[in-house]
Motif scaffolding. Structure first.
Motif, PDB file in Angstrom:
ATOM      1  N   ASN B  34     -83.755  34.433  11.235  1.00 13.17           N
ATOM      2  CA  ASN B  34     -84.095  33.188  11.931  1.00 13.17           C
ATOM      3  C   ASN B  34     -83.226  31.999  11.509  1.00 13.17           C
ATOM      4  O   ASN B  34     -83.360  30.903  12.041  1.00 13.17           O
ATOM      5  N   LYS B  37     -81.082  29.936  14.151  1.00 16.99           N
ATOM      6  CA  LYS B  37     -81.875  29.103  15.049  1.00 16.99           C
ATOM      7  C   LYS B  37     -82.338  27.832  14.328  1.00 16.99           C
ATOM      8  O   LYS B  37     -82.326  26.722  14.905  1.00 16.99           O
ATOM      9  N   ARG B  40     -79.503  25.414  14.028  1.00 16.18           N
ATOM     10  CA  ARG B  40     -79.219  24.737  15.295  1.00 16.18           C
ATOM     11  C   ARG B  40     -80.208  23.596  15.519  1.00 16.18           C
ATOM     12  O   ARG B  40     -79.842  22.527  15.987  1.00 16.18           O
ATOM     13  N   GLN B  41     -81.453  23.800  15.204  1.00 13.63           N
ATOM     14  CA  GLN B  41     -82.479  22.795  15.498  1.00 13.63           C
ATOM     15  C   GLN B  41     -82.520  21.679  14.463  1.00 13.63           C
ATOM     16  O   GLN B  41     -82.765  20.525  14.800  1.00 13.63           O
TER      17      GLN B  41
END
Lengths: 257, 291
Positions: B34, B37, B40-41
């Motif tokens: 994970n 992701k 990126r956030q």
């Protein structure tokens, strides 16, 4: 009662035909106790199975109570005791004894009476509700004999029923079997490979030898019908045992030559 | 006391150890899965917070055990049982098809085994077909069964049950053929000396002898039934059932939903297998086949 005349039986195997029985003739009279004795491969069990219609002879004629063996089987003329007790683990002793009676369609009260009678006969009182695994080997075999007696066939065929038991238990069961035979007046055919057992039990001893399976001697025993284990030390007993041994040896020498 | 301590050392401790090991491994794997992701956030998080985010994303690649358990608890206990969002509702739908298919499969399997044991022609001809039936991928056959049955107006539980049956009859046939043939020669000869009919041989000897084999087959069969019911829910555009729940999860990227349906299916299978195991123990104990 049982008449075997000129019976031969050949099994076809992968190694070619095997002569399990060759020209075997024998008369068994009512009330006889006949032992078939011989080394393995002599056809003694096969002969018993022929009488029971579990094997079909290739040649010759067999009658059981004046019927063909298969008619006699269907008329339930004989009880058969196998080498292993073959009790059903999910049935109690009395449940096992009732099994052939259920199959033959006896009434509930009749089933109960007959079960009680044969349990008395083989002295298993108090063990009716036990399961086979709770019984010793000797007791299992006694239950199996009771089961073969339950439907009152007048012939009892026994295939080395005590072969797997130790000698002490075997001696006791032999004594009990003689008592039972005296009380029920059945005709018994008994397969064994023990000379003392054959001599002690029988009124007639059939000595057999292998390759091909055949009868080498038939001995009418002069011993009295009522006997106990002490008779084994008598002169007569030893003489008969000797004759059996010689019969077995004769069959063997021929085989070697 | 003795019983308890042996239960502890033979069952509880090994099982918990394995579960803990899997749990640790799972949390470790969830971090790299994970991580991208999360990066990126959220920019420039300190490592400890980055890891915690990896374990608590809303739509993670790999959800963590506590996320799945939370979702399962929420959808099991805090939704109305008849709500489309309740796991109990979906589980019940799947369970019905499973049990119906299992029942049909068991019946069919036993009948087939009886035929094979009693009829020489069936003995020689049926078994290859039975085996061939299991070499066809169920995923290929399931949509066909659903479509064909839908076209004749049969929908809902029955098509799924048929797929369940298709998977579950196989272990029953194989086990029952073996079980019905398990009596030894002496027992069969004995029946012959009593001049028993083949029906009597079946009821008094063959059938009771086959029960241990039957139960072993039923355990495999019931698990296969559940798989069949779930597979039956996948291609049909079904909106209810655990299979439908998994499918919906994949459409919307709801990984937690997929995993919780998966876990629910696993628990259901375990429950069914243990139930049969329990029935086996009491039946065979009562029959004195086991002590």
């Amino acid at each position: 009662m049982i008449s075997v005349s000129d019976v031969s039986l050949t099994f076809e195997t992968n190694d070619g035909p095997v002569n399990a029985l060759k020209n075997v003739s024998l008369e068994v009279n009512e009330g006889d106790f006949v032992s078939f004795i011989g080394p393995s491969g002599c056809g003694k069990t096969t002969l018993l199975r022929v009488i029971a219609a579990l094997e079909i002879p290739t040649e010759g004629r067999v009658t059981v109570n004046k019927m063909t063996p298969d008619e006699a089987r269907k008329a339930r003329e004989y009880g058969y005791v196998f080498q292993a007790a073959g009790l059903y683990p999910w049935r109690t002793v009395s449940g096992n004894i009732k099994l052939p009676l259920e199959i033959m369609g006896y009434s509930t009260s009749e089933k109960k009476d007959r079960t009680r009678k044969v349990i008395d006969l083989v002295e298993l009182n108090g063990f009716e509700k036990k399961f086979p695994w709770q019984l010793s080997g000797g007791m299992q075999q006694r239950a199996s004999i009771a089961r073969a007696l339950a439907f009152d066939a007048n012939i009892l065929l026994m295939d080395e029923p005590f072969g797997a038991l130790d000698e002490i238990v075997r001696d006791r069961l032999n004594g009990e079997l003689l008592n039972l035979w005296a009380r029920t007046r059945k005709t018994i055919c008994f397969v064994t490979h023990s000379i003392p057992e054959a001599v002690f039990l029988s009124t007639k001893i059939v000595v057999m030898s292998p390759r091909p399976g055949r009868i080498t001697d038939i001995i009418e025993s002069p011993l009295p019908k009522n006997r106990d284990l002490n008779i084994r030390d008598s002169q007569e007993f030893i003489k008969i045992a000797q004759r059996v041994r010689e019969g077995l040896k004769a069959g063997h020498t021929e085989d070697v030559i | 006391m003795g019983m308890k301590s042996s239960y502890l050392s033979y069952k509880l401790i090994p099982v918990t150890t394995i579960v803990l090991l899997i749990g640790v491994f799972w949390y470790l794997v969830a971090i790299p899965m994970n991580s991208e992701k999360v990066s990126r956030q959220f920019k420039d998080l300190p490592t400890s917070e980055h890891v915690i985010k990896c374990w608590s994303l809303k739509k993670p690649k790999l959800p963590t055990p506590h996320q799945i358990i939370t979702e399962m608890v929420n959808t099991t206990f805090f939704k109305k049982i008849n709500s489309k969002r309740s796991l109990v509702y979906h589980g019940w739908i799947t369970l019905q098809a499973t049990l119906a298919g299992f029942f049909l499969g068991t019946l069919f399997g036993i009948l087939l085994a009886l035929g094979i044991v009693h009829n020489k022609a069936m003995d020689l001809s049926v078994m290859p077909w039975v085996i061939a039936s299991q070499t066809i991928p169920i995923l290929a056959i399931a949509p066909m069964i659903i479509v064909v049955m839908n076209s004749v107006g049969v929908t809902g539980l029955l098509p799924k049950a048929i797929i369940s049956m298709y998977l579950s009859f196989f272990p029953v046939v194989v086990g029952m053929v073996k079980g019905l043939r398990s009596p030894d020669q002496i027992q069969l000869d004995q029946m012959k000396t009593w001049s028993a009919s083949s029906n009597q041989i079946l009821w008094y000897l063959r059938f009771p002898s086959s029960l241990p084999f039957l139960f072993a087959s039923l355990k495999v069969g019931v698990a296969a039934s559940l798989v069949g019911a779930i597979v039956g829910e996948l291609p049909s555009g079904a909106i209810s059932g655990l299979g439908a729940r998994m499918l919906a999860g994949t459409y919307y990227g709801q990984t937690i939903m997929i995993w919780s349906a998966l876990f629910a299916a696993a628990f259901l299978a375990a429950f069914l297998v243990f139930t049969i195991d329990f029935l086996q123990k009491i039946t065979l104990k009562r029959m004195a086949i086991i002590r």
